[in-house]
Design a protein around this motif. Structure first.
Motif, PDB file in Angstrom:
ATOM      1  N   ASN A 236     -78.084  54.861  -3.397  1.00 62.94           N
ATOM      2  CA  ASN A 236     -77.372  54.501  -2.551  1.00 62.94           C
ATOM      3  C   ASN A 236     -76.031  54.505  -2.640  1.00 62.94           C
ATOM      4  N   ASP A 237     -74.921  54.719  -1.087  1.00 67.31           N
ATOM      5  CA  ASP A 237     -73.623  54.735  -1.346  1.00 67.31           C
ATOM      6  C   ASP A 237     -72.821  53.479  -1.245  1.00 67.31           C
ATOM      7  N   GLY A 238     -73.922  51.914  -1.550  1.00 66.75           N
ATOM      8  CA  GLY A 238     -73.166  51.287  -1.315  1.00 66.75           C
ATOM      9  C   GLY A 238     -72.889  50.447   0.248  1.00 66.75           C
ATOM     10  N   MET A 239     -72.848  51.719   1.333  1.00 65.32           N
ATOM     11  CA  MET A 239     -71.777  50.789   2.460  1.00 65.32           C
ATOM     12  C   MET A 239     -72.598  50.551   3.340  1.00 65.32           C
TER      13      MET A 239
ATOM     14  N   LEU B 131     -69.002  62.853   9.274  1.00 65.09           N
ATOM     15  CA  LEU B 131     -68.439  63.444   8.504  1.00 65.09           C
ATOM     16  C   LEU B 131     -67.314  62.676   7.116  1.00 65.09           C
ATOM     17  N   ILE B 132     -66.678  61.774   8.799  1.00 64.81           N
ATOM     18  CA  ILE B 132     -65.183  61.082   7.873  1.00 64.81           C
ATOM     19  C   ILE B 132     -65.779  60.227   6.602  1.00 64.81           C
ATOM     20  N   GLY B 133     -66.628  59.148   7.484  1.00 63.65           N
ATOM     21  CA  GLY B 133     -67.145  58.366   7.039  1.00 63.65           C
ATOM     22  C   GLY B 133     -68.134  58.367   5.609  1.00 63.65           C
TER      23      GLY B 133
ATOM     24  N   ALA C 241     -61.670  49.102   5.816  1.00 65.36           N
ATOM     25  CA  ALA C 241     -61.475  49.839   6.559  1.00 65.36           C
ATOM     26  C   ALA C 241     -62.306  50.582   7.368  1.00 65.36           C
ATOM     27  N   MET C 242     -62.266  51.426   6.489  1.00 65.53           N
ATOM     28  CA  MET C 242     -63.341  52.427   7.060  1.00 65.53           C
ATOM     29  C   MET C 242     -64.600  52.382   7.426  1.00 65.53           C
ATOM     30  N   ASN C 243     -65.459  51.829   6.331  1.00 60.56           N
ATOM     31  CA  ASN C 243     -67.033  51.525   6.335  1.00 60.56           C
ATOM     32  C   ASN C 243     -67.401  50.707   7.919  1.00 60.56           C
ATOM     33  N   TRP C 244     -66.310  49.895   8.282  1.00 64.83           N
ATOM     34  CA  TRP C 244     -66.301  48.756   9.749  1.00 64.83           C
ATOM     35  C   TRP C 244     -65.970  50.134  10.507  1.00 64.83           C
ATOM     36  N   TRP C 245     -64.923  50.828  10.555  1.00 67.99           N
ATOM     37  CA  TRP C 245     -64.391  51.600  11.376  1.00 67.99           C
ATOM     38  C   TRP C 245     -65.951  52.130  11.982  1.00 67.99           C
ATOM     39  N   PHE C 246     -66.576  52.881  10.932  1.00 71.22           N
ATOM     40  CA  PHE C 246     -67.450  53.845  11.396  1.00 71.22           C
ATOM     41  C   PHE C 246     -68.478  53.267  12.080  1.00 71.22           C
TER      42      PHE C 246
END
Length: 557
Positions: A204-207, A262-264, A277-282
């Motif tokens: 898995n990608d770990g996020m 897509l961005i995530g 930051a991106m992880n919780w944005w998504f």
């Protein structure tokens, strides 16, 4: 940009919003006679509730007049217009029936898979040595399987199915591009099966929320894009001049989700702190900008249809939509309080989290004023029970989320089971309850067959309500005590773990009751799909039999 500037700007924005709200009151935007709110009703339909999930006795109860309610008496010309509109509605329902059934059938499968995986992972929190012989059954993997089966299995399949059924009705035209939706459903489910297989195998990608390997995510992106095609094509062929608020919510959700996903999942782009930051944005936006709009779209359609009156304030529903769109985007940052991220980002997230009370209160006021005088209908309408309860849970979960974002509260609640309880209040107490109600309404129209065992609907409702109450109260209490213990320097970390054990056990009890409710629901769904069990009175009726044989036959077709 410093913190003072952000807070000052947000304060000015909030005051401006308050002035707009006061102006809307003075301009009578709460006036219940908004023409746009009548779009979902046919000629002469006001005052006549539509509830396909109700039994004959329940339907008689729904037909009882409410003080102040008026029912139109149609002349021959209006009756002919109503018959034509109902015939068009039946054609619209038929155009989406098979596609909708495919999505909802997939949703049922993923609901059971997710429930069993969730119950297993819950038990492991207080019985860690249970089922440890196989690697894929260890907590780290089975809990992740549960999350992804809910987030990309049950939730989107149910939402897509309901949306595809609603669109032709709202646009008063047959569904266009159904084959794209079917192909999209196949690709999506193939991707999800492959993704869960990867997670079970330890790949898995770990996020969190983004565990499925990006190579597999390509299938979900392609499938989601194909599911969106019918929205565009059907919109182009619409026969209505005004797009009802539910179309706004669904259209925005189907536009936002592919962008978020897509961005995530862009490979080799997000690293380190920016990745967090991106992880919780998504993670937060997929809840607030996909699942939430889908559920709100359902509430704004089914609630007025069941009680037979338009929403109290159509303008308030639009205010809720636009404030959700503007305020939700950076809410996820409050999960990073205390982390190595810029202070202005955290402050902005907290401010936007608190400002979310605007769309929430807008919705809550609208729901309450719409239901005022009609709460007795909850006794008779199976769908309405789920829909109204889900709407109330939206208010509760959103207010709780705004409070939880505050630093003083977050200091205690962060990294505890309190956050898990809050997440389930939104995705289960709100979204899933609304989807349950929507499916109970939709399936009789799809199958031209009533739910064979009405008592099972009540059993399902009380099982999930009881189970979730135990789950939420136990986990919220245990999580708060856990946070206090972790902040107490005189206590060891293991003390904070030990204090949660009784509450984790209550979580498993509640989860087991919820799972039983899901099995009842899925079994009832299968019995209806296979047309097993007694056929009560034929296809579901829109009006009572006294409304005229022709209208009754049309509505029940």
């Amino acid at each position: 940009m410093d913190t003072v500037t952000i807070l000052l700007s947000s304060f000015i924005l909030s005051v401006t919003g308050l002035l707009v709200f006061i102006w809307s009151l003075r301009k009578r935007m709460f006036d219940k006679e908004s023409a746009a709110a009548h779009v979902i009703f046919s000629t002469g339909e006001l005052g006549h509730g539509e509830e396909p999930a109700a039994s004959a006795t329940q339907r008689a109860g729904l037909a009882k007049p409410v003080p102040g309610e008026t029912k139109a008496v149609l002349n021959p010309e209006q009756q002919a217009a109503q018959n034509q509109e109902l015939a068009d509605r039946i054609e619209a329902d038929r155009s989406s029936a098979f596609v909708c059934f495919v999505f909802l059938a997939c949703a049922m499968v993923w609901l059971i898979v997710a429930s069993l995986a969730g119950l297993t992972s819950s038990i492991k929190l207080h019985e860690p040595d249970w089922l440890v012989q196989q690697a894929w059954l260890t907590f780290g993997r089975i809990r992740t399987i549960h999350l992804n089966a809910v987030a990309y299995g049950w939730a989107p399949m149910a939402a897509f199915g309901v949306a595809i059924w609603l669109l032709p009705r709202l646009l008063k035209t047959p569904l266009v591009g159904a084959r794209y939706a079917i192909l999209g459903c196949m690709l999506w489910n193939a991707g999800l099966i492959a993704g869960l297989g990867c997670i079970a195998a330890g790949l898995n990608d770990g996020m969190e929320w983004l565990e499925i390997p990006w190579q597999v995510d390509i299938l979900l992106v392609a499938g989601g894009a194909l599911v969106g095609f019918p929205l565009v094509y059907t919109l182009q062929n619409r026969k209505v001049h005004h797009l009802y608020v539910s179309v706004w919510y669904m259209g925005a959700a189907l536009f936002w989700f592919p962008i978020l996903f897509l961005i995530g999942n862009l490979p080799a782009v997000h690293f380190g702190v920016q990745q967090a930051a991106m992880n919780w944005w998504f993670g937060h936006n997929v809840l607030g900008l996909f699942y939430t709009p889908m559920a709100l779209a359902s509430v704004y359609y089914f609630l007025p249809k069941i009680i037979g009156r338009p929403v109290q304030s159509y303008n308030l529903s639009l205010l809720g939509f636009w404030t959700l769109a503007f305020f939700y985007g950076q809410v996820g940052g409050h999960h990073l309080i205390g982390g190595p991220v810029p202070g202005w980002l955290i402050t902005l997230s907290i401010v936007q989290s608190v400002m979310m009370v605007v769309p929430v209160i807008s919705f809550s006021i609208n729901q309450h004023l719409t239901m005022r005088g009609y709460f007795s209908k909850l006794i008779y309408s199976p769908t309405l029970r789920f829909i109204v309860l889900g709407g109330m849970m939206y208010t509760l979960s959103s207010i709780q989320g705004s409070v939880e974002a505050l630093r003083a509260v977050n200091t205690v609640a962060h990294f505890t089971h309190f956050t898990v309880a809050h997440a389930h209040l939104g995705l289960y107490g709100f979204f899933t309850m609304v989807m349950f109600g929507a499916i109970y309404f939709v399936m009789p129209r799809i199958m031209a067959w009533e739910w064979p065992y009405p008592s099972l609907i009540a059993v399902h409702f009380w099982l999930v309500v009881l189970g979730f109450s135990i789950y939420f109260i136990g986990l919220t209490t245990g999580g708060w005590l856990q946070g206090l213990a972790m902040l107490d320097a005189s206590k060891s970390f293991m003390d904070s773990v030990a204090v949660t054990i009784p509450y984790l056990q209550s979580r498993s009890v509640g989860g087991a009751i919820m799972t039983l409710g899901h099995i009842v629901f899925a079994g009832h769904f299968a019995a209806m799909a296979l047309r097993n069990g007694p056929r009560r009175i034929g296809a579901a009726l829109l009006h009572t039999r006294s409304a005229g044989a022709q209208a009754t036959n049309l509505a029940g077709a």
